[in-house]
Motif scaffolding. Sequence first.
Motif, PDB file in Angstrom:
ATOM      1  N   TRP A  27      -0.350  10.820   0.228  1.00 51.29           N
ATOM      2  CA  TRP A  27      -0.574  11.500  -1.054  1.00 51.29           C
ATOM      3  C   TRP A  27      -0.710  10.483  -2.187  1.00 51.29           C
ATOM      4  CZ3 TRP A  27      -1.313  16.729  -1.235  1.00 51.29           C
ATOM      5  CH2 TRP A  27      -0.958  17.447  -0.088  1.00 51.29           C
ATOM      6  N   GLU A  28       0.110   9.449  -2.141  1.00 57.50           N
ATOM      7  CA  GLU A  28       0.058   8.434  -3.192  1.00 57.50           C
ATOM      8  C   GLU A  28      -1.279   7.702  -3.173  1.00 57.50           C
ATOM      9  OE1 GLU A  28       2.823   4.851  -5.027  1.00 57.50           O
ATOM     10  OE2 GLU A  28       3.341   5.757  -3.098  1.00 57.50           O
ATOM     11  N   ASN A  29      -1.820   7.467  -1.988  1.00 59.59           N
ATOM     12  CA  ASN A  29      -3.069   6.716  -1.870  1.00 59.59           C
ATOM     13  C   ASN A  29      -4.293   7.535  -2.247  1.00 59.59           C
ATOM     14  OD1 ASN A  29      -1.748   4.406  -1.000  1.00 59.59           O
ATOM     15  ND2 ASN A  29      -1.989   4.886   1.173  1.00 59.59           N
ATOM     16  N   TYR A  30      -4.295   8.841  -1.928  1.00 62.77           N
ATOM     17  CA  TYR A  30      -5.543   9.590  -2.021  1.00 62.77           C
ATOM     18  C   TYR A  30      -5.548  10.737  -3.028  1.00 62.77           C
ATOM     19  CZ  TYR A  30      -7.058   6.727   1.787  1.00 62.77           C
ATOM     20  OH  TYR A  30      -7.413   5.629   2.546  1.00 62.77           O
ATOM     21  N   ALA A  31      -4.421  11.038  -3.642  1.00 60.04           N
ATOM     22  CA  ALA A  31      -4.424  12.055  -4.692  1.00 60.04           C
ATOM     23  C   ALA A  31      -4.816  11.415  -6.018  1.00 60.04           C
ATOM     24  CB  ALA A  31      -3.046  12.700  -4.807  1.00 60.04           C
ATOM     25  N   LEU A  60      -6.611  13.657   4.226  1.00 56.77           N
ATOM     26  CA  LEU A  60      -6.638  13.728   2.763  1.00 56.77           C
ATOM     27  C   LEU A  60      -7.774  12.886   2.194  1.00 56.77           C
ATOM     28  CD1 LEU A  60      -2.830  13.583   1.899  1.00 56.77           C
ATOM     29  CD2 LEU A  60      -4.378  15.498   1.492  1.00 56.77           C
ATOM     30  N   ARG A  61      -8.014  11.736   2.813  1.00 57.43           N
ATOM     31  CA  ARG A  61      -9.108  10.875   2.350  1.00 57.43           C
ATOM     32  C   ARG A  61     -10.449  11.578   2.529  1.00 57.43           C
ATOM     33  NH1 ARG A  61      -9.363   6.785   6.308  1.00 57.43           N
ATOM     34  NH2 ARG A  61     -10.745   8.273   7.336  1.00 57.43           N
ATOM     35  N   ASP A  62     -10.648  12.209   3.683  1.00 60.72           N
ATOM     36  CA  ASP A  62     -11.919  12.881   3.953  1.00 60.72           C
ATOM     37  C   ASP A  62     -12.126  14.056   2.991  1.00 60.72           C
ATOM     38  OD1 ASP A  62     -12.335  11.079   5.970  1.00 60.72           O
ATOM     39  OD2 ASP A  62     -11.796  12.465   7.597  1.00 60.72           O
ATOM     40  N   ILE A  63     -11.043  14.814   2.714  1.00 63.69           N
ATOM     41  CA  ILE A  63     -11.137  15.949   1.790  1.00 63.69           C
ATOM     42  C   ILE A  63     -11.461  15.449   0.382  1.00 63.69           C
ATOM     43  CG2 ILE A  63      -9.803  17.777   0.656  1.00 63.69           C
ATOM     44  CD1 ILE A  63      -8.288  18.059   3.374  1.00 63.69           C
ATOM     45  N   ARG A  64     -10.802  14.366  -0.038  1.00 69.84           N
ATOM     46  CA  ARG A  64     -11.070  13.800  -1.363  1.00 69.84           C
ATOM     47  C   ARG A  64     -12.508  13.302  -1.466  1.00 69.84           C
ATOM     48  NH1 ARG A  64      -9.322   7.943  -2.976  1.00 69.84           N
ATOM     49  NH2 ARG A  64     -11.136   7.691  -1.628  1.00 69.84           N
ATOM     50  N   ASP A  65     -12.966  12.602  -0.424  1.00 73.55           N
ATOM     51  CA  ASP A  65     -14.325  12.068  -0.440  1.00 73.55           C
ATOM     52  C   ASP A  65     -15.360  13.190  -0.511  1.00 73.55           C
ATOM     53  OD1 ASP A  65     -13.204   9.581  -0.315  1.00 73.55           O
ATOM     54  OD2 ASP A  65     -13.741   9.200   1.788  1.00 73.55           O
ATOM     55  N   GLU A  66     -15.099  14.287   0.211  1.00 74.93           N
ATOM     56  CA  GLU A  66     -16.033  15.417   0.185  1.00 74.93           C
ATOM     57  C   GLU A  66     -16.049  16.066  -1.202  1.00 74.93           C
ATOM     58  OE1 GLU A  66     -19.013  17.756   1.488  1.00 74.93           O
ATOM     59  OE2 GLU A  66     -18.085  16.093   2.573  1.00 74.93           O
ATOM     60  N   LEU A 102       3.402  13.542 -11.567  1.00 72.72           N
ATOM     61  CA  LEU A 102       3.975  12.380 -10.889  1.00 72.72           C
ATOM     62  C   LEU A 102       2.978  11.232 -10.794  1.00 72.72           C
ATOM     63  CD1 LEU A 102       5.800  14.243  -7.984  1.00 72.72           C
ATOM     64  CD2 LEU A 102       6.799  13.412 -10.121  1.00 72.72           C
ATOM     65  N   LYS A 103       1.694  11.564 -10.770  1.00 73.42           N
ATOM     66  CA  LYS A 103       0.647  10.537 -10.709  1.00 73.42           C
ATOM     67  C   LYS A 103      -0.597  11.079 -11.374  1.00 73.42           C
ATOM     68  CE  LYS A 103      -2.550   8.138  -7.606  1.00 73.42           C
ATOM     69  NZ  LYS A 103      -3.060   8.004  -6.225  1.00 73.42           N
ATOM     70  N   GLN A 104      -1.289  10.226 -12.096  1.00 75.16           N
ATOM     71  CA  GLN A 104      -2.564  10.596 -12.697  1.00 75.16           C
ATOM     72  C   GLN A 104      -3.400   9.326 -12.804  1.00 75.16           C
ATOM     73  OE1 GLN A 104      -4.290  13.312 -16.342  1.00 75.16           O
ATOM     74  NE2 GLN A 104      -2.218  12.540 -16.495  1.00 75.16           N
ATOM     75  N   LEU A 112       7.392  11.091  -6.232  1.00 72.12           N
ATOM     76  CA  LEU A 112       6.207  11.027  -5.387  1.00 72.12           C
ATOM     77  C   LEU A 112       6.590  10.724  -3.948  1.00 72.12           C
ATOM     78  CD1 LEU A 112       3.166  11.381  -5.619  1.00 72.12           C
ATOM     79  CD2 LEU A 112       2.970   8.929  -6.076  1.00 72.12           C
ATOM     80  N   SER A 113       7.655   9.973  -3.767  1.00 70.87           N
ATOM     81  CA  SER A 113       8.110   9.622  -2.418  1.00 70.87           C
ATOM     82  C   SER A 113       8.719  10.805  -1.675  1.00 70.87           C
ATOM     83  CB  SER A 113       9.125   8.480  -2.487  1.00 70.87           C
ATOM     84  OG  SER A 113      10.233   8.839  -3.289  1.00 70.87           O
ATOM     85  N   ASP A 114       8.966  11.937  -2.390  1.00 78.07           N
ATOM     86  CA  ASP A 114       9.518  13.121  -1.740  1.00 78.07           C
ATOM     87  C   ASP A 114       8.460  13.929  -0.989  1.00 78.07           C
ATOM     88  OD1 ASP A 114      12.166  12.753  -2.518  1.00 78.07           O
ATOM     89  OD2 ASP A 114      11.845  13.702  -4.457  1.00 78.07           O
ATOM     90  N   PHE A 115       7.173  13.643  -1.228  1.00 78.20           N
ATOM     91  CA  PHE A 115       6.133  14.332  -0.478  1.00 78.20           C
ATOM     92  C   PHE A 115       6.257  13.984   1.002  1.00 78.20           C
ATOM     93  CE2 PHE A 115       4.118  14.857  -4.563  1.00 78.20           C
ATOM     94  CZ  PHE A 115       3.370  16.013  -4.422  1.00 78.20           C
ATOM     95  N   SER A 116       6.021  14.979   1.846  1.00 79.27           N
ATOM     96  CA  SER A 116       5.941  14.702   3.271  1.00 79.27           C
ATOM     97  C   SER A 116       4.722  13.812   3.508  1.00 79.27           C
ATOM     98  CB  SER A 116       5.813  16.010   4.050  1.00 79.27           C
ATOM     99  OG  SER A 116       5.771  15.770   5.429  1.00 79.27           O
ATOM    100  N   ASN A 117       4.934  12.683   4.226  1.00 75.85           N
ATOM    101  CA  ASN A 117       3.884  11.663   4.388  1.00 75.85           C
ATOM    102  C   ASN A 117       3.434  11.155   3.016  1.00 75.85           C
ATOM    103  OD1 ASN A 117       3.530  11.985   7.385  1.00 75.85           O
ATOM    104  ND2 ASN A 117       3.010  14.051   6.717  1.00 75.85           N
ATOM    105  N   ALA A 118       4.434  10.693   2.246  1.00 75.54           N
ATOM    106  CA  ALA A 118       4.229  10.378   0.830  1.00 75.54           C
ATOM    107  C   ALA A 118       3.154   9.328   0.590  1.00 75.54           C
ATOM    108  CB  ALA A 118       5.554   9.915   0.216  1.00 75.54           C
TER     109      ALA A 118
END
Length: 215
Positions: free
Chosen positions: A172-176, A127-133, A194-196, A163-169
């Motif tokens: 998602w919390e760190n990189y979304a 997720l971090r790599d996708i966000r960075d790209e 849930l987050k912005q 937000l904690s219901d996401f798989s590998n929450a």
Amino acid sequence: LVAGLVRNWLNLGVRVGVLAYEDDARDMQARLIACEGGVSVKHARGDLLGSFEQRKQVADGLEWLSKREHLFEVDDARPSGSAADVIASMRVMAQRGCRVVLLDNMTCVRLDQDNDKRHDLLVEASLRDIRDEAQSLEIPAIVVGHLKRGQSEADESRKPPKLSDFSNASAWENYARVALGMWRDGENVALEVLKQTNGAAGDVFTMEFNREAAV
């Protein structure tokens, strides 16, 4: 949800790229045709012949899509693509003029095997790599993910998610930058912010769906 977003963007003349790792290009096209024509996906796919009027509606949907296909990029060639494959596709789509990319969905992304890393850390790194790209390309990347709750149970799918219901929450919390949760609200589907990162969270919206087309 993905098909509905794509349809609205196409109507606005926005070039959009979809990494269809769960469905394929034909499924996405059928959903778009079904929603535009006002018929079911089975009619749009040709699984059901339908009446003369329904066949005309399918033809109308096909004509609508044919005028917008040049705005629509789909990568369904790697149903088990890695995060590196996702990033490679994002770069190609951006080079071709796409102004937004959607990944459907994160569960279908193949994680690089590393015995020294836990599964959640591999998800976080992807997720971090996708966000960075996305930041490098200066286009938004929308990534669909699943909740870890028991969605087969009616009461679970009707509870507003956290937000904690996401798989590998934590990943998602760190990189979304923005995280949205959806659930069934009576006969409708509700969506909550849930987050912005750059704004307030907590707003709730009611989604409108064409039930036959599921868009």
